[in-house]
Scaffold this active site. Structure first.
Site, PDB file in Angstrom:
ATOM      1  N   TYR A 147      47.132  32.096  30.737  1.00  0.00           N
ATOM      2  CA  TYR A 147      46.401  30.834  30.714  1.00  0.00           C
ATOM      3  C   TYR A 147      46.760  29.978  29.506  1.00  0.00           C
ATOM      4  O   TYR A 147      46.549  28.771  29.504  1.00  0.00           O
ATOM      5  CB  TYR A 147      44.882  31.073  30.746  1.00  0.00           C
ATOM      6  N   LYS A 197      47.853  46.843  34.722  1.00  0.00           N
ATOM      7  CA  LYS A 197      48.844  46.973  35.798  1.00  0.00           C
ATOM      8  C   LYS A 197      50.086  47.601  35.170  1.00  0.00           C
ATOM      9  O   LYS A 197      51.175  47.030  35.187  1.00  0.00           O
ATOM     10  CB  LYS A 197      49.103  45.565  36.393  1.00  0.00           C
ATOM     11  N   ASP A 229      44.467  46.369  40.802  1.00  0.00           N
ATOM     12  CA  ASP A 229      44.291  46.254  42.259  1.00  0.00           C
ATOM     13  C   ASP A 229      43.319  47.324  42.758  1.00  0.00           C
ATOM     14  O   ASP A 229      42.424  47.061  43.565  1.00  0.00           O
ATOM     15  CB  ASP A 229      45.645  46.283  42.999  1.00  0.00           C
ATOM     16  N   ASP A 253      39.378  37.067  34.834  1.00  0.00           N
ATOM     17  CA  ASP A 253      38.940  35.893  35.588  1.00  0.00           C
ATOM     18  C   ASP A 253      38.688  36.304  37.044  1.00  0.00           C
ATOM     19  O   ASP A 253      37.648  35.993  37.634  1.00  0.00           O
ATOM     20  CB  ASP A 253      40.024  34.806  35.501  1.00  0.00           C
ATOM     21  N   ASP A 257      34.814  37.182  39.020  1.00  0.00           N
ATOM     22  CA  ASP A 257      34.338  36.476  40.224  1.00  0.00           C
ATOM     23  C   ASP A 257      34.019  37.485  41.325  1.00  0.00           C
ATOM     24  O   ASP A 257      33.074  37.291  42.098  1.00  0.00           O
ATOM     25  CB  ASP A 257      35.386  35.480  40.738  1.00  0.00           C
TER      26      ASP A 257
END
Ligand code: IPM
Ligand code: MN
Length: 367
Positions: A147, A197, A229, A253, A257
């Site tokens: 970001y 990851k 994942d 992020d 959510d």
């Protein structure tokens, strides 16, 4: 000596001012009870600020934030069509939120994924999974990674358009967020899930190397590794295995959510963005332009952000707890708002303001 604090209030766009109005009542009540004094200073921030001043995070607002002890920010943003009227760099996400985070280096984002047992019915998960409620603290790195990395787009020698975005972290940046994760785990169940990851990304291998080093200072905490994942699946199938989770910016992020999805609504997600000197507090959700001005948005995430400010910036721990309890009590007494409980005949639907009335009268009686 009485405690005195200066709070910068940025009501934001769409439902922002409606839910902010309810949250601000908590400051008045504490002040009335003589527990602390607050000076509230406000600033324009977001799309409304752009239309008024030509900038989503205007200089005037920066000055207001600079002089405050802590910042309370409402949701910002407009519908897709409306935001097309704003140049890309001034759209509230890029023009206001990211610069606010960078200005105060609010590297540690605390996002509680919490539902009490009595509020478990809000979750779309089956009762056998969510019956006991859920209590996870998701910690997201907030000022690094993709970001904030350098970006580039252009045309390569083959005449093809390309884009490049960099993911960069230094060891200190990783260490400081991991330390926050370990410290919180130590205060809670002493289990820390590191989400990464590492089967693909070098940045995750690096993250875990630093984690091994930091772990030496927190040997009482058990570390559990999970690929991002797989973590997404585990959050749906067995959320109760998690207590504190720590991860880099983009993973946080996305998974936070998903946390809102498990709760039944992002409207149930307040958050704290903690920096070395100053922190700011905000709901994790957007400004919901579709329901703005209707007085139906639940103020939970905004009031919860105030509770987090009381505890984390001002040391008003019992007041913070009382505020949480007041919101739980309001839901548990059978009250809700239309945005959260559309087709539930067992609850009495109140307006944003009336819901605020219930929470605040309980709060006033508790402190
Ligand atoms: C959030 C939001 C922001 C983010 C956007 C609005 C910049 O989605 O706080 O999660 O991506 O961090
Ligand atoms: Mn987000």
């Amino acid at each position: 000596m009485k405690k005195k604090f200066k709070v910068a209030v940025l009501p934001g766009d769409a439902i922002g001012p409606e839910i902010m109005a309810q949250a601000l009542r908590a400051f008045e009540i504490i002040q009335k009870k003589g527990k602390a004094e607050f000076e509230i200073i406000s600033g324009d921030f977001g799309a409304n600020a752009y239309f008024k001043h030509g900038h989503a995070f205007p200089e005037e607002t920066k000055a207001v934030c600079d002089e405050a002890d802590a910042i309370l920010k409402g949701p910002v943003g407009l519908s897709h069509e409306e935001s097309q009227k704003i140049p890309v760099d001034e759209q509230p996400e890029r023009g206001a939120i990211l610069p606010l985070r960078a200005r105060y280096n609010t590297f540690a984002n605390f996002r509680p994924i919490f539902l009490s047992k009595e509020m478990a019915h809000f979750s779309p998960l089956k009762p056998e999974i969510i019956m006991e409620g859920v209590d996870i603290l998701l910690i997201r790195e907030l000022v690094g990674g993709l970001y904030f990395g350098e970006k580039e787009r252009g045309i390569n020698p083959n005449g093809e358009r390309y884009v490049k975005e960099n993911l960069e972290y230094t060891e200190n940046e990783v260490r400081q967020i991991l330390r926050v994760g370990f410290e919180q785990a130590r205060k809670r169940k002493k289990i820390l899930h590191t989400i990464h990851k590492s089967n693909v990304l070098l940045s995750s291998v690096f993250w875990n190397e630093i984690l091994e080093e930091v772990h030496k200072d927190f040997q009482d905490v058990t570390v559990s590794h999970l690929l991002v994942d797989a973590a997404a699946t585990a959050l749906c199938l067995n959320p109760s295995q998690f207590d504190v989770m720590v991860m880099e910016n983009m993973f946080g992020d996305i998974l936070s959510d998903q946390g809102g999805g498990i709760l039944g609504s992002l409207g149930l997600m307040p958050s704290a963005c903690v920096g070395p000197e100053k922190s700011y507090y905000e709901p994790s959700h957007g400004s919901a332009p579709d329901i703005a001005g209707k007085n139906i948005a639940n103020p939970y995430s905004m009031i919860g952000s105030v509770a987090m400010m009381f505890e984390m910036s001002f040391g008003l721990e019992s007041e913070a707890l009382a505020l949480w309890q007041s919101m739980r009590h309001t839901f548990e007494s059978g009250f809700s708002t239309a945005d959260l409980s559309k087709n539930n005949s067992n609850v009495e639907i109140l307006s944003t303001e009336k819901f605020g009335d219930k929470v605040m009268s309980r709060f006033e009686s508790l402190i």
